[in-house]
Design an enzyme around this catalytic site. Structure first.
Site, PDB file in Angstrom:
ATOM      1  N   HIS A 138       0.860  -1.194   0.000  1.00 43.83           N
ATOM      2  CA  HIS A 138       0.000   0.000   0.000  1.00 43.83           C
ATOM      3  C   HIS A 138       0.891   1.238   0.000  1.00 43.83           C
ATOM      4  CE1 HIS A 138      -3.231   2.749   0.837  1.00 43.83           C
ATOM      5  NE2 HIS A 138      -2.680   3.135   1.975  1.00 43.83           N
ATOM      6  N   GLY A 153       2.876   4.970   4.162  1.00 48.25           N
ATOM      7  CA  GLY A 153       2.310   5.635   5.330  1.00 48.25           C
ATOM      8  C   GLY A 153       0.856   5.233   5.514  1.00 48.25           C
ATOM      9  N   GLY A 158      -1.472  11.659   3.407  1.00 50.84           N
ATOM     10  CA  GLY A 158      -1.145  12.621   2.345  1.00 50.84           C
ATOM     11  C   GLY A 158      -0.274  12.071   1.230  1.00 50.84           C
ATOM     12  N   LYS A 159      -0.257  10.764   1.031  1.00 52.50           N
ATOM     13  CA  LYS A 159       0.603  10.160   0.000  1.00 52.50           C
ATOM     14  C   LYS A 159       0.186  10.584  -1.407  1.00 52.50           C
ATOM     15  CE  LYS A 159      -0.299   5.955   1.335  1.00 52.50           C
ATOM     16  NZ  LYS A 159      -1.188   6.268   2.461  1.00 52.50           N
ATOM     17  N   SER A 160      -1.107  10.470  -1.706  1.00 54.94           N
ATOM     18  CA  SER A 160      -1.579  10.789  -3.057  1.00 54.94           C
ATOM     19  C   SER A 160      -1.468  12.275  -3.352  1.00 54.94           C
ATOM     20  CB  SER A 160      -3.021  10.315  -3.226  1.00 54.94           C
ATOM     21  OG  SER A 160      -3.111   8.905  -3.094  1.00 54.94           O
ATOM     22  N   ASP A 177      -1.858   4.073  -4.543  1.00 52.74           N
ATOM     23  CA  ASP A 177      -2.660   3.227  -3.649  1.00 52.74           C
ATOM     24  C   ASP A 177      -2.097   1.817  -3.510  1.00 52.74           C
ATOM     25  OD1 ASP A 177      -4.967   3.044  -1.880  1.00 52.74           O
ATOM     26  OD2 ASP A 177      -5.692   1.556  -3.309  1.00 52.74           O
ATOM     27  N   ARG A 243      18.193  14.059  12.537  1.00 51.72           N
ATOM     28  CA  ARG A 243      18.427  15.440  12.111  1.00 51.72           C
ATOM     29  C   ARG A 243      19.741  15.604  11.356  1.00 51.72           C
ATOM     30  NH1 ARG A 243      17.020  19.568  16.908  1.00 51.72           N
ATOM     31  NH2 ARG A 243      17.327  20.975  15.141  1.00 51.72           N
TER      32      ARG A 243
END
Length: 310
Positions: A138, A153, A158-160, A177, A243
């Site tokens: 996925h 994720g 907010g991947k797409s 997807d 970081r």
């Protein structure tokens, strides 16, 4: 259910079926091919009968030197229950002994006009692609500056939307997807989209959009080698994130380790730019330029000079 059958070779490579039609749906379980020269000489101790068998100039010219009884015995031994098919190359005439044995054992015998080495190469590439280990993940796969980046994720992170912004910035979408992944080599993973959702993006509030229709053919590609995984997760206040970038995390997909970066998500962060820079930085590391290591070396040198001044 078998993923490749003898009929697939017949259709894909425009082969001519000569005999053994009853076995046309035999499964092919390995991408390895065999040119049974030593078997035609009479040694069947380690005969790989489960492989596709190719007979070319060398094998056919040697077969002509055998006695009539040896010809019958050799062809009877070549046609086994596990043998998916026997292919004669260069358009050679099919020996009667092979036709009789193949009809009796239902082993398909096919003919090609191609050169043996060329057909051998094409068949190997085809079977390796079809029989490679596969899985589905996925996520979203995007080609960014030539780097295959798979964005993972939880749903809704907010991947797409990030992929859409990357496409607007000139990069190419491979899959949204669901990413179908196959391991083509020991360290090579290739991802593509399921046929049903190829070129499509799902954006909450908009629905399904066709990226190729909106942005053109240059905004999509059918498949891409996966080199980097970027995992998006909601920013946790008490969690320590890398970081500097000295520690490299990897994720194992099938049997291959792939570099993974974890990027925290919160309002105001431009994820598309961050992922774009991560891809460029990944390419630099592969070229031997590591900014984190350079910074660490400078810091150590500065500390060393400070001790010397004391």
């Amino acid at each position: 259910m078998a993923r490749v059958r003898t009929k697939d070779l017949l259709d894909t490579f425009d082969l001519e079926l000569i005999s053994g039609e009853e076995g046309i749906n035999r499964p092919i379980v390995t991408s390895d091919l065999s040119r049974p020269g030593i078997e035609l000489a009479g040694y069947f101790e380690y005969y790989p009968s489960e492989r596709v068998q190719l007979l070319g100039t060398t094998e056919m010219s040697f077969f002509e030197t055998l006695s009539p009884a040896e010809r019958v015995n050799r062809m009877n031994d070549l046609c086994r229950d596990l043998t998916p098919c026997i292919i004669i190359t260069r358009g050679y005439e099919i020996p009667d002994e092979l036709i009789e044995a193949s009809e009796r054992e239902s082993v398909p015998v096919m003919r090609s006009n191609s050169k043996t080495t060329r057909l051998f190469s094409h068949l190997t590439n085809f079977l390796e692609s079809k029989l490679a280990p596969t899985t589905a993940v996925h996520g979203v796969l995007v080609d960014i500056y030539g780097v295959g980046v798979m964005i993972t994720g939880k749903s809704g992170v907010g991947k797409s939307e990030t992929a859409l912004e990357l496409v607007k910035r000139g990069h190419r979408l491979v899959a949204d997807d669901c990413v179908e992944i196959r391991q083509e080599d020991q360290d090579t993973l290739v991802g593509n989209a399921p046929e049903l959702i190829e070129h499509l993006l799902e954006i909450r509030g908009l629905g399904i959009i066709n990226v190729m229709t909106l942005f053109g053919a240059g905004a999509v590609r059918s498949n891409k080698k996966i080199s980097l995984v970027i995992n998006l997760e909601l920013w946790e206040k008490n969690k320590q994130y890398d970081r500097v970038g000295l520690d490299e995390e990897v994720i194992k997909i099938i049997d291959t380790n792939v570099t993974r970066l974890t990027v925290p998500v919160r309002p105001g962060r431009n994820l598309a730019v961050i992922i774009e820079v991560a891809s460029m930085n990944f390419r630099l590391k592969k070229m031997g330029v590591n900014a984190a290591e350079q910074f660490s070396d400078r810091l150590n040198n500065t500390i060393s000079r400070g001790h010397e001044d004391l």
